[in-house]
Motif scaffolding. Structure first.
Motif, PDB file in Angstrom:
ATOM      1  N   PHE A 112      18.826 -34.239 -11.697  1.00  0.00           N
ATOM      2  CA  PHE A 112      19.022 -34.135 -13.140  1.00  0.00           C
ATOM      3  C   PHE A 112      18.716 -32.740 -13.672  1.00  0.00           C
ATOM      4  O   PHE A 112      18.255 -32.585 -14.805  1.00  0.00           O
ATOM      5  CB  PHE A 112      18.158 -35.192 -13.848  1.00  0.00           C
ATOM      6  N   VAL A 113      18.985 -31.720 -12.869  1.00  0.00           N
ATOM      7  CA  VAL A 113      18.867 -30.323 -13.289  1.00  0.00           C
ATOM      8  C   VAL A 113      20.135 -29.607 -12.862  1.00  0.00           C
ATOM      9  O   VAL A 113      20.448 -29.544 -11.666  1.00  0.00           O
ATOM     10  CB  VAL A 113      17.632 -29.638 -12.665  1.00  0.00           C
ATOM     11  N   VAL A 114      20.880 -29.079 -13.840  1.00  0.00           N
ATOM     12  CA  VAL A 114      22.102 -28.355 -13.513  1.00  0.00           C
ATOM     13  C   VAL A 114      21.737 -26.918 -13.160  1.00  0.00           C
ATOM     14  O   VAL A 114      20.954 -26.260 -13.845  1.00  0.00           O
ATOM     15  CB  VAL A 114      23.100 -28.402 -14.693  1.00  0.00           C
ATOM     16  N   ARG A 115      22.278 -26.428 -12.045  1.00  0.00           N
ATOM     17  CA  ARG A 115      21.972 -25.080 -11.575  1.00  0.00           C
ATOM     18  C   ARG A 115      22.732 -24.040 -12.382  1.00  0.00           C
ATOM     19  O   ARG A 115      23.778 -24.323 -12.969  1.00  0.00           O
ATOM     20  CB  ARG A 115      22.325 -24.945 -10.095  1.00  0.00           C
ATOM     21  N   GLY A 116      22.194 -22.809 -12.385  1.00  0.00           N
ATOM     22  CA  GLY A 116      22.883 -21.682 -12.990  1.00  0.00           C
ATOM     23  C   GLY A 116      23.735 -20.959 -11.960  1.00  0.00           C
ATOM     24  O   GLY A 116      23.948 -21.450 -10.851  1.00  0.00           O
ATOM     25  N   LYS A 117      24.212 -19.783 -12.336  1.00  0.00           N
ATOM     26  CA  LYS A 117      25.053 -19.029 -11.402  1.00  0.00           C
ATOM     27  C   LYS A 117      24.239 -18.356 -10.311  1.00  0.00           C
ATOM     28  O   LYS A 117      24.802 -17.823  -9.348  1.00  0.00           O
ATOM     29  CB  LYS A 117      25.874 -17.993 -12.161  1.00  0.00           C
ATOM     30  N   GLY A 118      22.895 -18.364 -10.475  1.00  0.00           N
ATOM     31  CA  GLY A 118      22.033 -17.825  -9.438  1.00  0.00           C
ATOM     32  C   GLY A 118      21.843 -16.323  -9.546  1.00  0.00           C
ATOM     33  O   GLY A 118      22.558 -15.615 -10.261  1.00  0.00           O
ATOM     34  N   SER A 119      20.834 -15.837  -8.821  1.00  0.00           N
ATOM     35  CA  SER A 119      20.533 -14.413  -8.771  1.00  0.00           C
ATOM     36  C   SER A 119      19.675 -14.162  -7.533  1.00  0.00           C
ATOM     37  O   SER A 119      19.418 -15.067  -6.737  1.00  0.00           O
ATOM     38  CB  SER A 119      19.790 -13.980 -10.039  1.00  0.00           C
ATOM     39  N   LEU A 120      19.209 -12.922  -7.377  1.00  0.00           N
ATOM     40  CA  LEU A 120      18.345 -12.621  -6.244  1.00  0.00           C
ATOM     41  C   LEU A 120      17.030 -13.373  -6.340  1.00  0.00           C
ATOM     42  O   LEU A 120      16.469 -13.802  -5.329  1.00  0.00           O
ATOM     43  CB  LEU A 120      18.091 -11.106  -6.188  1.00  0.00           C
ATOM     44  N   GLU A 121      16.519 -13.528  -7.561  1.00  0.00           N
ATOM     45  CA  GLU A 121      15.267 -14.260  -7.756  1.00  0.00           C
ATOM     46  C   GLU A 121      15.472 -15.765  -7.672  1.00  0.00           C
ATOM     47  O   GLU A 121      14.577 -16.509  -7.279  1.00  0.00           O
ATOM     48  CB  GLU A 121      14.646 -13.904  -9.108  1.00  0.00           C
ATOM     49  N   ILE A 122      16.665 -16.245  -8.077  1.00  0.00           N
ATOM     50  CA  ILE A 122      16.972 -17.678  -8.065  1.00  0.00           C
ATOM     51  C   ILE A 122      18.233 -17.880  -7.218  1.00  0.00           C
ATOM     52  O   ILE A 122      19.353 -17.936  -7.735  1.00  0.00           O
ATOM     53  CB  ILE A 122      17.180 -18.210  -9.493  1.00  0.00           C
ATOM     54  N   PRO A 123      18.073 -17.994  -5.907  1.00  0.00           N
ATOM     55  CA  PRO A 123      19.263 -18.093  -5.032  1.00  0.00           C
ATOM     56  C   PRO A 123      19.962 -19.432  -5.086  1.00  0.00           C
ATOM     57  O   PRO A 123      21.123 -19.546  -4.668  1.00  0.00           O
ATOM     58  CB  PRO A 123      18.673 -17.846  -3.633  1.00  0.00           C
ATOM     59  N   ASP A 124      19.276 -20.483  -5.581  1.00  0.00           N
ATOM     60  CA  ASP A 124      19.870 -21.818  -5.626  1.00  0.00           C
ATOM     61  C   ASP A 124      20.857 -21.883  -6.792  1.00  0.00           C
ATOM     62  O   ASP A 124      20.501 -22.226  -7.922  1.00  0.00           O
ATOM     63  CB  ASP A 124      18.771 -22.865  -5.781  1.00  0.00           C
ATOM     64  N   ALA A 125      22.126 -21.573  -6.522  1.00  0.00           N
ATOM     65  CA  ALA A 125      23.136 -21.475  -7.567  1.00  0.00           C
ATOM     66  C   ALA A 125      24.036 -22.711  -7.554  1.00  0.00           C
ATOM     67  O   ALA A 125      24.080 -23.482  -6.604  1.00  0.00           O
ATOM     68  CB  ALA A 125      23.979 -20.219  -7.383  1.00  0.00           C
ATOM     69  N   PHE A 126      24.766 -22.870  -8.661  1.00  0.00           N
ATOM     70  CA  PHE A 126      25.743 -23.961  -8.779  1.00  0.00           C
ATOM     71  C   PHE A 126      26.886 -23.726  -7.804  1.00  0.00           C
ATOM     72  O   PHE A 126      27.398 -22.609  -7.679  1.00  0.00           O
ATOM     73  CB  PHE A 126      26.272 -24.022 -10.211  1.00  0.00           C
ATOM     74  N   SER A 127      27.277 -24.777  -7.084  1.00  0.00           N
ATOM     75  CA  SER A 127      28.359 -24.673  -6.105  1.00  0.00           C
ATOM     76  C   SER A 127      29.500 -25.596  -6.520  1.00  0.00           C
ATOM     77  O   SER A 127      29.301 -26.798  -6.719  1.00  0.00           O
ATOM     78  CB  SER A 127      27.857 -25.063  -4.709  1.00  0.00           C
ATOM     79  N   PHE A 128      30.691 -25.033  -6.650  1.00  0.00           N
ATOM     80  CA  PHE A 128      31.852 -25.813  -7.039  1.00  0.00           C
ATOM     81  C   PHE A 128      32.373 -26.682  -5.897  1.00  0.00           C
ATOM     82  O   PHE A 128      33.282 -27.490  -6.100  1.00  0.00           O
ATOM     83  CB  PHE A 128      32.960 -24.893  -7.539  1.00  0.00           C
ATOM     84  N   THR A 129      31.816 -26.533  -4.705  1.00  0.00           N
ATOM     85  CA  THR A 129      32.216 -27.363  -3.569  1.00  0.00           C
ATOM     86  C   THR A 129      31.214 -28.478  -3.269  1.00  0.00           C
ATOM     87  O   THR A 129      31.443 -29.276  -2.361  1.00  0.00           O
ATOM     88  CB  THR A 129      32.379 -26.483  -2.320  1.00  0.00           C
ATOM     89  N   ASN A 130      30.125 -28.521  -4.029  1.00  0.00           N
ATOM     90  CA  ASN A 130      29.097 -29.534  -3.823  1.00  0.00           C
ATOM     91  C   ASN A 130      29.271 -30.662  -4.837  1.00  0.00           C
ATOM     92  O   ASN A 130      29.097 -30.449  -6.035  1.00  0.00           O
ATOM     93  CB  ASN A 130      27.712 -28.910  -3.959  1.00  0.00           C
ATOM     94  N   PRO A 131      29.608 -31.880  -4.406  1.00  0.00           N
ATOM     95  CA  PRO A 131      29.801 -32.986  -5.357  1.00  0.00           C
ATOM     96  C   PRO A 131      28.544 -33.296  -6.172  1.00  0.00           C
ATOM     97  O   PRO A 131      28.658 -33.742  -7.318  1.00  0.00           O
ATOM     98  CB  PRO A 131      30.178 -34.167  -4.452  1.00  0.00           C
ATOM     99  N   LEU A 132      27.365 -33.071  -5.588  1.00  0.00           N
ATOM    100  CA  LEU A 132      26.130 -33.359  -6.302  1.00  0.00           C
ATOM    101  C   LEU A 132      25.969 -32.468  -7.521  1.00  0.00           C
ATOM    102  O   LEU A 132      25.409 -32.897  -8.548  1.00  0.00           O
ATOM    103  CB  LEU A 132      24.934 -33.183  -5.367  1.00  0.00           C
ATOM    104  N   ASP A 133      26.482 -31.242  -7.457  1.00  0.00           N
ATOM    105  CA  ASP A 133      26.381 -30.340  -8.603  1.00  0.00           C
ATOM    106  C   ASP A 133      27.223 -30.841  -9.776  1.00  0.00           C
ATOM    107  O   ASP A 133      26.879 -30.593 -10.933  1.00  0.00           O
ATOM    108  CB  ASP A 133      26.819 -28.931  -8.212  1.00  0.00           C
ATOM    109  N   TYR A 134      28.313 -31.529  -9.514  1.00  0.00           N
ATOM    110  CA  TYR A 134      29.118 -32.104 -10.598  1.00  0.00           C
ATOM    111  C   TYR A 134      28.395 -33.291 -11.231  1.00  0.00           C
ATOM    112  O   TYR A 134      28.510 -33.525 -12.449  1.00  0.00           O
ATOM    113  CB  TYR A 134      30.485 -32.526 -10.063  1.00  0.00           C
ATOM    114  N   PHE A 135      27.654 -34.029 -10.428  1.00  0.00           N
ATOM    115  CA  PHE A 135      26.815 -35.100 -10.969  1.00  0.00           C
ATOM    116  C   PHE A 135      25.763 -34.514 -11.898  1.00  0.00           C
ATOM    117  O   PHE A 135      25.516 -35.030 -12.998  1.00  0.00           O
ATOM    118  CB  PHE A 135      26.162 -35.867  -9.817  1.00  0.00           C
ATOM    119  N   ARG A 136      25.119 -33.435 -11.454  1.00  0.00           N
ATOM    120  CA  ARG A 136      24.106 -32.769 -12.284  1.00  0.00           C
ATOM    121  C   ARG A 136      24.720 -32.168 -13.540  1.00  0.00           C
ATOM    122  O   ARG A 136      24.074 -32.102 -14.588  1.00  0.00           O
ATOM    123  CB  ARG A 136      23.426 -31.661 -11.476  1.00  0.00           C
ATOM    124  N   LEU A 137      25.964 -31.732 -13.438  1.00  0.00           N
ATOM    125  CA  LEU A 137      26.647 -31.128 -14.586  1.00  0.00           C
ATOM    126  C   LEU A 137      26.707 -32.092 -15.763  1.00  0.00           C
ATOM    127  O   LEU A 137      26.576 -31.686 -16.924  1.00  0.00           O
ATOM    128  CB  LEU A 137      28.059 -30.716 -14.167  1.00  0.00           C
TER     129      LEU A 137
END
Length: 245
Positions: free
Chosen positions: A41-66
């Motif tokens: 229940f946390v949607v990821r951002g586009k990510g950065s060097l400090e926050i490498p865990d970015a939103f992935s358009f190929t991960n179905p779980l990220d669409y659930f979080r969206l």
């Protein structure tokens, strides 16, 4: 006082169900399944060097979080604050627009704000703040008129946007995503029409209606009085006639 006449009603099914689900998810994640909120229940951002865990358009779980990030909350203060606004604004809007329309508004707002956060922002985001800001803008537009914009609507929009930019300094608040929710609310005010249009009654109209109802009541009373007098007169003549005979 007869307590049997009073009953608790589920007056806003969509909003109340949303609040119940958000509360259950929070307590499950806090006391039963650690990391539940962060995982689903946390949607990821586009990510950065400090926050490498970015939103992935190929991960179905990220669409659930969206879509479902609006159910996740970081702590009880975050949850209780959002619930207060939801329970204050939500039932009014659901009664005005209907359950189907308010549910559609909440889904669209969640998707739009989640997409904005995933594409343009770095930090992850959770919570129902974007839906609340949608409701704030929507409820401020009290009269649906396609050709007029109330001044209160403009003032609330300016104050809200200004507050978001002012409080964004030095914080990781997803201000842009929240503003996207507010913009959705302002657009919904023009797109959707209430299911039950409430007609505003002016003071003069109210006084006219009161005078009409008062005159109707007086005419009814006078007619009843006349009927009673006529019936009593008929009975008196009958008695007199019987005496004469």
């Amino acid at each position: 006082m007869n307590l049997k006449k009073f009953r608790i009603t589920y007056n806003a099914p969509v909003v109340l169900t949303f609040c119940i689900i958000a509360t259950v998810i929070f307590f499950l994640g806090k006391y039963c399944f650690t990391g539940l909120t962060e995982a689903f229940f946390v949607v990821r951002g586009k990510g950065s060097l400090e926050i490498p865990d970015a939103f992935s358009f190929t991960n179905p779980l990220d669409y659930f979080r969206l879509l479902f990030h609006v159910f996740g909350h970081t702590d009880f203060v975050h949850l209780s604050g959002n619930l207060c606004f939801l329970l204050l604004l939500g039932p009014v809007l659901e009664q005005k627009y209907g359950s189907v329309k308010i549910l559609l508004m909440m889904i669209i707002t969640s998707l739009v704000s989640g997409f904005v956060n995933a594409v343009f922002l770095v930090n992850p985001m959770c919570g129902a703040s974007d839906i609340i800001f949608m409701m704030i803008l929507l409820v401020s537009y009290t009269s649906i008129n396609k050709t007029e914009i109330p001044l209160s609507f403009i003032l609330i929009f300016i104050l809200y946007v200004g507050k978001e930019f002012y409080t964004d300094a030095g914080t990781n608040i997803a201000t842009v995503a929240h503003i996207a929710g507010g913009i959705c609310g302002s657009l919904f005010a023009f797109i959707f029409s209430p299911d039950k249009k409430e007609k505003s009654v002016s003071v003069s109209e109210f006084s006219k209606k009161s005078a009409k109802s008062k005159s109707k009541n007086e005419s009814r009373r006078s007619s009843r009085k006349t009927q009673s007098e006529s019936s009593s007169g008929d009975s008196d003549s009958t008695i007199v006639g019987s005496i004469e005979l």
